[in-house]
Design a protein around this motif. Structure first.
Motif, PDB file in Angstrom:
ATOM      1  N   GLN A  31       0.724  -1.078   0.120  1.00  0.00           N
ATOM      2  CA  GLN A  31       0.179  -0.051  -0.158  1.00  0.00           C
ATOM      3  C   GLN A  31       0.826   1.155  -0.167  1.00  0.00           C
ATOM      4  OE1 GLN A  31      -3.472   0.573   2.680  1.00  0.00           O
ATOM      5  NE2 GLN A  31      -2.267   2.031   3.686  1.00  0.00           N
ATOM      6  N   VAL A  39      -3.831  -2.729   5.747  1.00  0.00           N
ATOM      7  CA  VAL A  39      -3.791  -3.062   4.367  1.00  0.00           C
ATOM      8  C   VAL A  39      -4.492  -4.697   4.638  1.00  0.00           C
ATOM      9  CG1 VAL A  39      -1.418  -3.886   4.443  1.00  0.00           C
ATOM     10  CG2 VAL A  39      -2.644  -3.306   2.407  1.00  0.00           C
ATOM     11  N   SER A  40      -5.300  -4.904   3.581  1.00  0.00           N
ATOM     12  CA  SER A  40      -5.694  -6.427   3.477  1.00  0.00           C
ATOM     13  C   SER A  40      -5.139  -6.936   2.195  1.00  0.00           C
ATOM     14  CB  SER A  40      -7.012  -6.375   3.635  1.00  0.00           C
ATOM     15  OG  SER A  40      -7.412  -7.767   3.138  1.00  0.00           O
ATOM     16  N   THR A  41      -4.489  -8.024   2.065  1.00  0.00           N
ATOM     17  CA  THR A  41      -3.765  -8.173   1.013  1.00  0.00           C
ATOM     18  C   THR A  41      -3.618  -9.913   0.951  1.00  0.00           C
ATOM     19  OG1 THR A  41      -1.966  -7.936  -0.477  1.00  0.00           O
ATOM     20  CG2 THR A  41      -1.330  -8.097   1.864  1.00  0.00           C
ATOM     21  N   ALA A  96      -9.597  -6.004  -9.490  1.00  0.00           N
ATOM     22  CA  ALA A  96      -9.047  -5.099  -8.827  1.00  0.00           C
ATOM     23  C   ALA A  96      -9.500  -3.733  -9.807  1.00  0.00           C
ATOM     24  CB  ALA A  96      -7.416  -5.221  -8.787  1.00  0.00           C
ATOM     25  N   GLU A  99     -12.941  -2.640  -8.901  1.00  0.00           N
ATOM     26  CA  GLU A  99     -13.155  -1.919  -7.484  1.00  0.00           C
ATOM     27  C   GLU A  99     -12.478  -0.561  -7.578  1.00  0.00           C
ATOM     28  OE1 GLU A  99     -11.292  -4.567  -4.622  1.00  0.00           O
ATOM     29  OE2 GLU A  99     -12.862  -6.213  -5.059  1.00  0.00           O
ATOM     30  N   ASP A 101      -9.390   0.446  -7.702  1.00  0.00           N
ATOM     31  CA  ASP A 101      -8.411   0.470  -6.410  1.00  0.00           C
ATOM     32  C   ASP A 101      -7.037   0.255  -6.921  1.00  0.00           C
ATOM     33  OD1 ASP A 101      -6.812   0.380  -4.294  1.00  0.00           O
ATOM     34  OD2 ASP A 101      -8.302  -1.057  -3.148  1.00  0.00           O
ATOM     35  N   LYS A 104      -4.818  -2.050  -5.158  1.00  0.00           N
ATOM     36  CA  LYS A 104      -5.124  -3.245  -5.253  1.00  0.00           C
ATOM     37  C   LYS A 104      -4.668  -3.856  -6.523  1.00  0.00           C
ATOM     38  CE  LYS A 104      -8.204  -5.519  -3.080  1.00  0.00           C
ATOM     39  NZ  LYS A 104      -8.228  -6.261  -2.208  1.00  0.00           N
ATOM     40  N   THR A 105      -4.411  -3.036  -7.640  1.00  0.00           N
ATOM     41  CA  THR A 105      -3.916  -3.412  -8.910  1.00  0.00           C
ATOM     42  C   THR A 105      -2.423  -3.413  -8.620  1.00  0.00           C
ATOM     43  OG1 THR A 105      -5.595  -2.206 -10.136  1.00  0.00           O
ATOM     44  CG2 THR A 105      -3.434  -2.740 -11.372  1.00  0.00           C
ATOM     45  N   GLN A 107      -0.581  -4.419  -6.035  1.00  0.00           N
ATOM     46  CA  GLN A 107      -0.583  -5.638  -5.016  1.00  0.00           C
ATOM     47  C   GLN A 107      -0.783  -6.887  -5.894  1.00  0.00           C
ATOM     48  OE1 GLN A 107      -3.530  -5.905  -2.169  1.00  0.00           O
ATOM     49  NE2 GLN A 107      -3.091  -3.802  -0.969  1.00  0.00           N
ATOM     50  N   THR A 108      -1.721  -6.767  -6.893  1.00  0.00           N
ATOM     51  CA  THR A 108      -1.837  -7.687  -7.748  1.00  0.00           C
ATOM     52  C   THR A 108      -0.639  -8.269  -8.720  1.00  0.00           C
ATOM     53  OG1 THR A 108      -4.207  -7.665  -7.531  1.00  0.00           O
ATOM     54  CG2 THR A 108      -3.311  -8.935  -9.336  1.00  0.00           C
TER      55      THR A 108
END
Length: 151
Positions: A31, A39-41, A96, A99, A101, A104-105, A107-108
């Motif tokens: 993040q 953060v949630s991941t 992602a 959303e 976000d 999140k992209t 992170q992915t």
């Protein structure tokens, strides 16, 4: 720890990072700096045999003060067969994007890049007992001999 933010430091910004190696100078972003303190991941597995991932939290104050906290966690392997990697990545990116976000992209992309570059070491011997570095680049094979050993 023990850092106490002064009221002039608010709002605080939180940045979450991870790396596979404890002394990595270029950790990957979970993040970017944000006012969100959590953060949630999904994390990729660390390197065999421990599967450790090294986490970094950077808390920045408005006045430029900074607090950094490090932690280590063990993560079970996230294995995607190479023939399914593109499809799985595409699905995760669509989710992602839906959303809206960008975090999140990122992170992915980081997690799938790590998974794509991770070697399967599940059948590697106990490398430390052989005085060898852990498996990391050739499937199921220990790394080079440790300093002071040859063979």
């Amino acid at each position: 720890s023990g850092w106490i933010a002064d009221s002039s430091d608010f709002p605080l910004l939180y940045e979450f990072l991870y790396s596979e190696n404890e002394n990595d100078d270029s950790p990957l972003t979970l993040q970017s700096k944000s006012t969100s303190s959590f953060v949630s991941t999904i994390l990729p597995a660390g390197l065999s045999p421990t599967n450790n991932i090294y986490l970094t939290l950077v808390v920045s104050g408005y006045t430029g003060t900074e607090f950094v906290e490090y932690n280590r966690t063990q993560v079970s392997p996230f294995i995607v067969k190479s023939e399914n990697l593109a499809s799985a990545l595409s699905s995760a990116l669509v989710k992602a994007e839906s959303e809206s976000d960008t975090g999140k992209t990122i992170q992915t992309l980081n997690i799938y890049a790590t998974a794509a570059n991770t070697v399967n070491c599940s059948l590697a011997p106990l490398c430390s007992a052989l005085h060898r570095s852990p498996c990391s680049s050739v499937p199921h094979t220990c790394g080079p001999c440790l300093r002071g050993y040859t063979g």
